[in-house]
Structure formats: structure tokens, C-alpha cells
Design a protein around this motif. Structure first.
Motif, PDB file in Angstrom:
ATOM      1  N   VAL A   6       0.880  -1.169   0.000  1.00 34.55           N
ATOM      2  CA  VAL A   6       0.000   0.000   0.000  1.00 34.55           C
ATOM      3  C   VAL A   6       0.919   1.220   0.000  1.00 34.55           C
ATOM      4  CG1 VAL A   6      -1.762   1.296   1.258  1.00 34.55           C
ATOM      5  CG2 VAL A   6      -1.803  -1.216   1.273  1.00 34.55           C
ATOM      6  N   PRO A   7       0.838   2.089  -1.025  1.00 41.29           N
ATOM      7  CA  PRO A   7       1.713   3.256  -1.035  1.00 41.29           C
ATOM      8  C   PRO A   7       1.348   4.241   0.067  1.00 41.29           C
ATOM      9  CG  PRO A   7       0.172   3.331  -2.880  1.00 41.29           C
ATOM     10  CD  PRO A   7      -0.037   2.018  -2.186  1.00 41.29           C
ATOM     11  N   VAL A   8       2.352   4.955   0.559  1.00 41.35           N
ATOM     12  CA  VAL A   8       2.142   5.966   1.596  1.00 41.35           C
ATOM     13  C   VAL A   8       2.176   7.339   0.930  1.00 41.35           C
ATOM     14  CG1 VAL A   8       3.041   6.988   3.723  1.00 41.35           C
ATOM     15  CG2 VAL A   8       3.201   4.512   3.356  1.00 41.35           C
ATOM     16  N   THR A   9       1.115   8.105   1.091  1.00 39.99           N
ATOM     17  CA  THR A   9       1.039   9.472   0.584  1.00 39.99           C
ATOM     18  C   THR A   9       1.472  10.420   1.695  1.00 39.99           C
ATOM     19  OG1 THR A   9      -0.786   8.885  -0.896  1.00 39.99           O
ATOM     20  CG2 THR A   9      -0.505  11.227  -0.373  1.00 39.99           C
ATOM     21  N   GLN A  10       2.512  11.188   1.443  1.00 38.48           N
ATOM     22  CA  GLN A  10       3.003  12.135   2.438  1.00 38.48           C
ATOM     23  C   GLN A  10       2.135  13.385   2.423  1.00 38.48           C
ATOM     24  OE1 GLN A  10       5.415  11.671   4.786  1.00 38.48           O
ATOM     25  NE2 GLN A  10       5.502   9.590   4.013  1.00 38.48           N
ATOM     26  N   ILE A  11       1.625  13.763   3.588  1.00 37.03           N
ATOM     27  CA  ILE A  11       0.827  14.972   3.733  1.00 37.03           C
ATOM     28  C   ILE A  11       1.783  16.153   3.832  1.00 37.03           C
ATOM     29  CG2 ILE A  11      -0.850  16.177   5.177  1.00 37.03           C
ATOM     30  CD1 ILE A  11      -1.965  13.666   3.810  1.00 37.03           C
ATOM     31  N   THR A  12       1.518  17.192   3.050  1.00 33.96           N
ATOM     32  CA  THR A  12       2.358  18.387   3.081  1.00 33.96           C
ATOM     33  C   THR A  12       1.493  19.615   3.374  1.00 33.96           C
ATOM     34  OG1 THR A  12       2.097  18.933   0.743  1.00 33.96           O
ATOM     35  CG2 THR A  12       3.853  17.354   1.317  1.00 33.96           C
ATOM     36  N   ARG A  13       2.132  20.675   3.779  1.00 33.95           N
ATOM     37  CA  ARG A  13       1.399  21.920   4.041  1.00 33.95           C
ATOM     38  C   ARG A  13       0.823  22.503   2.766  1.00 33.95           C
ATOM     39  NH1 ARG A  13       5.005  24.670   8.805  1.00 33.95           N
ATOM     40  NH2 ARG A  13       4.681  22.912  10.195  1.00 33.95           N
ATOM     41  N   ALA A  14       1.448  22.216   1.641  1.00 30.69           N
ATOM     42  CA  ALA A  14       0.951  22.701   0.355  1.00 30.69           C
ATOM     43  C   ALA A  14      -0.272  21.915  -0.103  1.00 30.69           C
ATOM     44  CB  ALA A  14       2.052  22.613  -0.705  1.00 30.69           C
ATOM     45  N   GLY A  15      -0.483  20.758   0.505  1.00 30.99           N
ATOM     46  CA  GLY A  15      -1.611  19.899   0.134  1.00 30.99           C
ATOM     47  C   GLY A  15      -1.204  18.862  -0.891  1.00 30.99           C
ATOM     48  N   VAL A  16      -1.949  17.793  -0.936  1.00 31.13           N
ATOM     49  CA  VAL A  16      -1.710  16.720  -1.899  1.00 31.13           C
ATOM     50  C   VAL A  16      -3.051  16.283  -2.476  1.00 31.13           C
ATOM     51  CG1 VAL A  16       0.391  15.860  -0.797  1.00 31.13           C
ATOM     52  CG2 VAL A  16      -1.800  14.922  -0.124  1.00 31.13           C
ATOM     53  N   ALA A  17      -2.995  15.755  -3.689  1.00 26.17           N
ATOM     54  CA  ALA A  17      -4.206  15.217  -4.306  1.00 26.17           C
ATOM     55  C   ALA A  17      -4.606  13.934  -3.588  1.00 26.17           C
ATOM     56  CB  ALA A  17      -3.957  14.928  -5.781  1.00 26.17           C
ATOM     57  N   ALA A  18      -5.892  13.679  -3.553  1.00 29.16           N
ATOM     58  CA  ALA A  18      -6.379  12.442  -2.925  1.00 29.16           C
ATOM     59  C   ALA A  18      -5.836  11.244  -3.701  1.00 29.16           C
ATOM     60  CB  ALA A  18      -7.898  12.424  -2.911  1.00 29.16           C
ATOM     61  N   PRO A  19      -5.220  10.284  -2.999  1.00 37.34           N
ATOM     62  CA  PRO A  19      -4.682   9.103  -3.672  1.00 37.34           C
ATOM     63  C   PRO A  19      -5.784   8.101  -4.020  1.00 37.34           C
ATOM     64  CG  PRO A  19      -4.272   8.960  -1.331  1.00 37.34           C
ATOM     65  CD  PRO A  19      -4.921  10.293  -1.575  1.00 37.34           C
ATOM     66  N   THR A  20      -5.432   7.141  -4.842  1.00 40.13           N
ATOM     67  CA  THR A  20      -6.339   6.053  -5.186  1.00 40.13           C
ATOM     68  C   THR A  20      -6.294   4.994  -4.101  1.00 40.13           C
ATOM     69  OG1 THR A  20      -5.931   6.450  -7.526  1.00 40.13           O
ATOM     70  CG2 THR A  20      -6.851   4.298  -6.939  1.00 40.13           C
ATOM     71  N   GLU A  21      -7.453   4.506  -3.702  1.00 40.46           N
ATOM     72  CA  GLU A  21      -7.522   3.458  -2.680  1.00 40.46           C
ATOM     73  C   GLU A  21      -6.906   2.162  -3.201  1.00 40.46           C
ATOM     74  OE1 GLU A  21     -11.617   4.309  -0.279  1.00 40.46           O
ATOM     75  OE2 GLU A  21     -11.815   3.406  -2.259  1.00 40.46           O
ATOM     76  N   THR A  22      -6.330   1.401  -2.281  1.00 37.48           N
ATOM     77  CA  THR A  22      -5.867   0.052  -2.584  1.00 37.48           C
ATOM     78  C   THR A  22      -6.977  -0.902  -2.169  1.00 37.48           C
ATOM     79  OG1 THR A  22      -3.549   0.638  -2.195  1.00 37.48           O
ATOM     80  CG2 THR A  22      -4.129  -1.706  -2.065  1.00 37.48           C
ATOM     81  N   ASN A  23      -7.404  -1.746  -3.102  1.00 40.96           N
ATOM     82  CA  ASN A  23      -8.450  -2.723  -2.787  1.00 40.96           C
ATOM     83  C   ASN A  23      -7.924  -3.758  -1.805  1.00 40.96           C
ATOM     84  OD1 ASN A  23     -10.424  -1.638  -4.559  1.00 40.96           O
ATOM     85  ND2 ASN A  23      -9.436  -2.660  -6.272  1.00 40.96           N
TER      86      ASN A  23
END
Length: 109
Positions: A6-23
Motif C-alpha cells: 500500500v503506497p504511503v502518501t506524504q501529507i504536506t502543508r501545500a496539500g496533496v491530491a487524494a490518492p487512489t484506494e488500494t483494494n
């Protein structure tokens, strides 16, 4: 078979796009790179029953395996779980799901 990453999306102060869920993969289960600051978002996409996610704890205590932590996710709801200290959960967080209706996202905070 190896666990599904499952990839880890790093949260930043600039914001990040919503990632795709892993089934959820109840056959191979999952692994997440864990630095102690990972939060897991688990969504039960089913509308009929609660589902269970299991967080494995590596190692032994007095020669005995450590009982995994389980979290029930009610139908049609989501739960944030974490963070996971590396001294308890390890650098590779092992996550088991009981059904493919569970959808996973991992975030680094």
C-alpha cells in the motif's frame, strides 16, 4: 505470494491530491512502509456487515507470539487508525483484511 504493498502518501502543508484506494486483498494481505508516523484510512465499501482489519505485531514476548490488534470497520464507514510506533509494529506494517470490501489508504504525517 508476497503481501500487496500500500503506497504511503506524504501529507504536506501545500496539500496533496487524494490518492487512489488500494483494494483489500484477503488472500495476500498488505504491507506498508512504516516510519512511526503512518496513519491508515480503512473504508468498508460494503453495506451489509462490519469487516475486520488486523494489524500484525512482529516479535515475541517470553517466547510467545504477540496477539495481533484487530479493528472492526462498520458497514459503509471509514476509520483512521494509527500512528504505528516502529518499536511495536516494525518498519514494515503488516495489515490483514477479512474481505475485499475493505479499501486502504496510507498517509505519512
Amino acid at each position: 505470494m508476497p503481501r500487496t504493498a500500500v503506497p504511503v502518501t506524504q501529507i504536506t502543508r501545500a496539500g496533496v491530491a487524494a490518492p487512489t484506494e488500494t483494494n483489500g486483498d484477503p488472500v495476500n494481505n498488505h504491507v506498508i512502509a512504516n516510519n512511526g508516523r503512518v496513519v491508515l484510512l480503512v473504508r468498508n465499501s460494503g453495506s451489509t456487515v462490519a469487516r475486520t482489519v488486523t494489524l500484525r505485531l512482529p516479535g515475541l514476548t517470553d517466547g510467545q507470539g504477540i496477539t495481533p490488534r484487530t479493528v472492526s470497520i462498520p458497514q459503509s464507514t471509514s476509520r483512521y487508525i494509527g500512528p504505528f510506533p516502529t518499536d511495536a509494529y516494525g518498519a514494515q506494517l503488516q495489515v490483514d483484511v477479512d474481505n475485499a470490501e475493505l479499501k486502504l489508504l496510507a498517509f505519512g504525517i
